[in-house]
Motif scaffolding. Sequence first.
Motif, short mmCIF file in Angstrom:
data_model
loop_
_atom_site.label_atom_id
_atom_site.label_comp_id
_atom_site.label_asym_id
_atom_site.label_seq_id
_atom_site.Cartn_x
_atom_site.Cartn_y
_atom_site.Cartn_z
N THR A 130 84.98 31.86 -1.93
CA THR A 130 85.71 32.02 -0.68
C THR A 130 85.21 33.26 0.04
OG1 THR A 130 87.69 31.01 -1.64
CG2 THR A 130 87.99 32.28 0.36
N VAL A 131 84.90 33.10 1.32
CA VAL A 131 84.46 34.21 2.16
C VAL A 131 85.63 34.63 3.04
CG1 VAL A 131 82.88 34.96 3.98
CG2 VAL A 131 82.07 33.45 2.15
N HIS A 180 76.14 34.13 6.15
CA HIS A 180 76.97 34.74 5.11
C HIS A 180 77.93 33.74 4.48
CE1 HIS A 180 75.31 38.54 6.22
NE2 HIS A 180 75.91 38.61 7.39
N LEU A 181 78.19 32.65 5.20
CA LEU A 181 79.10 31.61 4.71
C LEU A 181 78.39 30.54 3.89
CD1 LEU A 181 81.13 31.32 7.98
CD2 LEU A 181 82.22 31.63 5.76
N ALA A 198 79.62 28.66 0.51
CA ALA A 198 81.06 28.87 0.27
C ALA A 198 81.79 27.54 0.24
CB ALA A 198 81.65 29.76 1.36
N ALA A 230 86.92 29.48 3.55
CA ALA A 230 86.85 30.74 4.29
C ALA A 230 88.25 31.11 4.75
CB ALA A 230 85.91 30.61 5.47
N CYS A 256 81.85 28.77 10.47
CA CYS A 256 82.24 27.88 9.36
C CYS A 256 81.70 26.48 9.60
CB CYS A 256 83.76 27.84 9.23
SG CYS A 256 84.50 29.30 8.51
N VAL A 291 81.26 24.71 6.08
CA VAL A 291 82.44 25.13 5.30
C VAL A 291 83.67 24.62 6.05
CG1 VAL A 291 83.70 27.08 4.32
CG2 VAL A 291 81.21 27.18 4.51
N LEU A 317 89.22 26.16 6.20
CA LEU A 317 89.43 27.45 6.85
C LEU A 317 90.91 27.77 6.92
CD1 LEU A 317 88.58 29.91 8.60
CD2 LEU A 317 88.70 28.39 10.59
#
Length: 220
Positions: free
Chosen positions: A3-4, A63-64, A67, A70, A100, A105, A108
């Motif tokens: 999880t980010v 960066h995601l 994952a 998020a 996302c 991802v 959210l």
Amino acid sequence: MRTVIAGGNGKIAVRLERLLTARGDEAVGLIRRPEAADAVRAAHAEPVVCDLESATAEEVAGHLAGADAAVFAAGAGPGSGAARKDTMDRAGAELFAEACARAGVRRLLVVSALRVDEEPPPGTDPVFAAYLRAKGAADAAVRARTDLDWTILRPGRLTDEPGTGRVRLGPDVTRAEVPREDVAAVLAALLDEPRTAGLTLGLVSGETPVPAAVTATLPA
């Protein structure tokens, strides 16, 4: 689960990171300043420097990558002016949602606030009014997306009191207090329950244990 969390060194985010890493999940905390990294590491999460007010959606999407979920728990914070309520609380949330989607991802969670769909009453402090409008606009933008499995969590007035593990959670919640520790516990439970996607939920202290409170919000 990986999880980010945007706003990774915030008071709710750090509590959530501790919960996730304690149960064996991976947590990544996006932070604006390198000096905030120690707070994220102390929660056994991975700090990543990423300023949502200057980064592009593609940069954040990087960066995601990889994952499973998020969480947007970022905000301009106390002492910031009305302009940053817009650039962080609204535009930052919208950028994070777009990132996302680009990263694939779908899950959210967004930490918002109670009653942000309403126009602030006359006499509201101008900066706080800007905050409420920014949160409301961000929520509306996220809810308009069909490419994300979003859940919006709207806590009442936040406190640093110890969590009780008992809350009131639902679409119609009267304004009251809730410990940040309980907000983090609810976020962790929402991550475990994908059927809460598409819900906007108010949260305050109550009498129902967190797992049961989350289950009670599920569509029949």
